[in-house]
Scaffold this active site. Structure first.
Site, PDB file in Angstrom:
ATOM      1  N   SER A   1       0.806  -1.223   0.000  1.00  0.00           N
ATOM      2  CA  SER A   1       0.000   0.000   0.000  1.00  0.00           C
ATOM      3  C   SER A   1       0.837   1.271   0.000  1.00  0.00           C
ATOM      4  O   SER A   1       0.334   2.339  -0.357  1.00  0.00           O
ATOM      5  CB  SER A   1      -0.937   0.015   1.215  1.00  0.00           C
ATOM      6  OG  SER A   1      -0.194  -0.124   2.420  1.00  0.00           O
TER       7      SER A   1
ATOM      8  N   ASP B   1      -3.871   7.486   8.392  1.00  0.00           N
ATOM      9  CA  ASP B   1      -4.663   6.544   9.175  1.00  0.00           C
ATOM     10  C   ASP B   1      -3.718   5.871  10.169  1.00  0.00           C
ATOM     11  O   ASP B   1      -2.694   6.444  10.525  1.00  0.00           O
ATOM     12  CB  ASP B   1      -5.415   5.544   8.277  1.00  0.00           C
ATOM     13  CG  ASP B   1      -4.479   4.761   7.353  1.00  0.00           C
ATOM     14  OD1 ASP B   1      -3.275   4.668   7.649  1.00  0.00           O
ATOM     15  OD2 ASP B   1      -4.962   4.232   6.329  1.00  0.00           O
TER      16      ASP B   1
ATOM     17  N   HIS C   1      -0.599   4.454   7.417  1.00  0.00           N
ATOM     18  CA  HIS C   1      -0.054   5.123   6.234  1.00  0.00           C
ATOM     19  C   HIS C   1       0.196   6.610   6.452  1.00  0.00           C
ATOM     20  O   HIS C   1      -0.631   7.297   7.055  1.00  0.00           O
ATOM     21  CB  HIS C   1      -1.017   4.931   5.062  1.00  0.00           C
ATOM     22  CG  HIS C   1      -1.366   3.505   4.821  1.00  0.00           C
ATOM     23  ND1 HIS C   1      -2.493   2.907   5.352  1.00  0.00           N
ATOM     24  CD2 HIS C   1      -0.712   2.531   4.130  1.00  0.00           C
ATOM     25  CE1 HIS C   1      -2.535   1.634   4.982  1.00  0.00           C
ATOM     26  NE2 HIS C   1      -1.465   1.382   4.247  1.00  0.00           N
TER      27      HIS C   1
END
Length: 366
Positions: free
Chosen positions: A41, A338, A341
């Site tokens: 990610s 978050d 990240h």
């Protein structure tokens, strides 16, 4: 009239000289024709067009992306690879390979095969049903076939050989399989498991090398123990929490092994250039000295845990970071968007480091 002609000739000669000395005054050709990305990610611009809950295609993700739309990026805006691509003059943002509306120009200038939640270990992706790094290499083969149909065999070969290739993975492997859900601890100690992961990385590098890649950046692990998710999992008080030194120590150990391994891999692959990118220290600098970067909050994420409540082990991941989540009004002052990240502001700073300190090493004589 003769004097005027001589004057004009002098001006033309001067302009030619200035263009040679200052090539950026003309439209400089990018050092790299394309950017090609594998990983998780941290570098996934939205490849999870698959049956998984692990997606960032809902608001407030993307709130600071151009157009203020969620794109699948696990951030409030752009990723580090987007900033790299634009700074290097390749493209404004990097597209996901699985995007249904990919243009020929997207393919010519490179794409990302990364999948949020992925890792070098195929086991990492089993429960969340995302694309493991090993399958991303198969997607790369499909990309090459598509590129050949657009530009032909020779230009495809040249593009792949000259492209900037970046690999960023490993964090999910340790979080899912070793720290939080210790599945792999049943068969490996830490040294054994990191050796297993690095072998998988080497397999990937050799596979994409055989497909034509030559200029490869491999990103190390970040300070995993400073992720809000990990501190929450350890039941750290959100108002007085500290990075988990044991997990950070493991990350540093992995990175040292990776630094030693890359020259060994490069020695086996003629004309290759493998370069290490440090994700650990630049992020730690922002966490330890936030005021130098205009940052005020380093312990919780802006979205989901932005209120500072810190409740819930998975607080801040996409199923909790959505339109119902509390969101801070100043994400540029946060390290984390978050619970895992970074924010766009942090990615921008990390891209500056990579472009300034890491990318030049790829352009040394091979």
């Amino acid at each position: 009239m003769a004097t005027s002609s001589r004057s004009n000739l002098f001006i033309v000669a001067l302009l030619v000289w200035m263009t040679r000395i200052h090539p950026c005054s003309a439209r400089a050709k990018p050092k790299f024709p394309a950017i090609i990305i594998f990983g998780d990610s941290s570098v996934d611009p939205g490849n999870n067009y698959i049956n998984t809950f692990f997606k960032a295609n809902v608001a407030p993700y993307g709130t600071n992306f151009p157009g203020h739309v969620p794109t699948g990026r696990f951030s409030d805006g752009k990723l580090v690879t987007d900033f790299m691509a634009s700074t290097l003059g390749i493209k404004d943002v990097v597209s996901p390979f699985l995007a249904p509306n990919l243009s020929d120009d997207d393919l010519r200038t490179g794409v990302s095969f990364a999948s949020a939640g992925s890792g070098y270990d195929d086991l990492t992706t089993t429960l969340i049903n995302v694309i493991p790094v090993s399958r991303q290499a198969e997607m790369f083969r499909s990309y090459i076939d598509k590129l050949k149909r657009i530009v032909g065999d020779e230009e495809t070969k040249s593009t792949i050989a000259e492209a900037l290739v970046l690999i960023s993975a490993g964090t999910n492997d340790l979080i899912y399989n070793f720290f939080d859900i210790p599945t792999r601890r049943l068969e490996f100690n830490f040294d054994g498991y990191t050796g297993f992961l690095l072998q998988r990385l080497e397999d990937l590098v050799e596979e994409i090398y055989d497909l034509g890649c030559r200029k490869i950046i491999v990103v190390g692990l970040p300070p995993i123990g400073c992720l809000p998710l990990q501190m929450t999992f350890r039941l750290e008080n959100p108002r007085n929490r500290h990075c988990l030194e044991d997990q950070n120590s493991y990350a540093r150990s992995y990175n040292k092994k990776l630094v030693r391994l890359l020259p060994e891999i490069q020695a086996k692959l003629p004309t290759s250039k493998l370069v290490y990118a440090d994700a650990y220290q630049p992020l730690m600098n922002m966490i330890n000295h936030p005021e130098q970067y205009g940052i005020a909050e380093t312990r919780v994420g802006c979205c989901g845990s932005g209120s500072g409540s810190g409740s819930g082990i998975l607080l801040g991941l996409s199923i909790f970071c959505n339109g119902m989540s509390p969101v801070c009004g100043n994400p540029w002052e946060y390290v984390f968007w978050d619970s895992v990240h970074p924010t766009q502001q942090v990615y921008r700073q990390l891209a500056k480091y990579v472009v300034k300190e890491v990318v030049p090493k790829l352009t040394y004589a091979l």
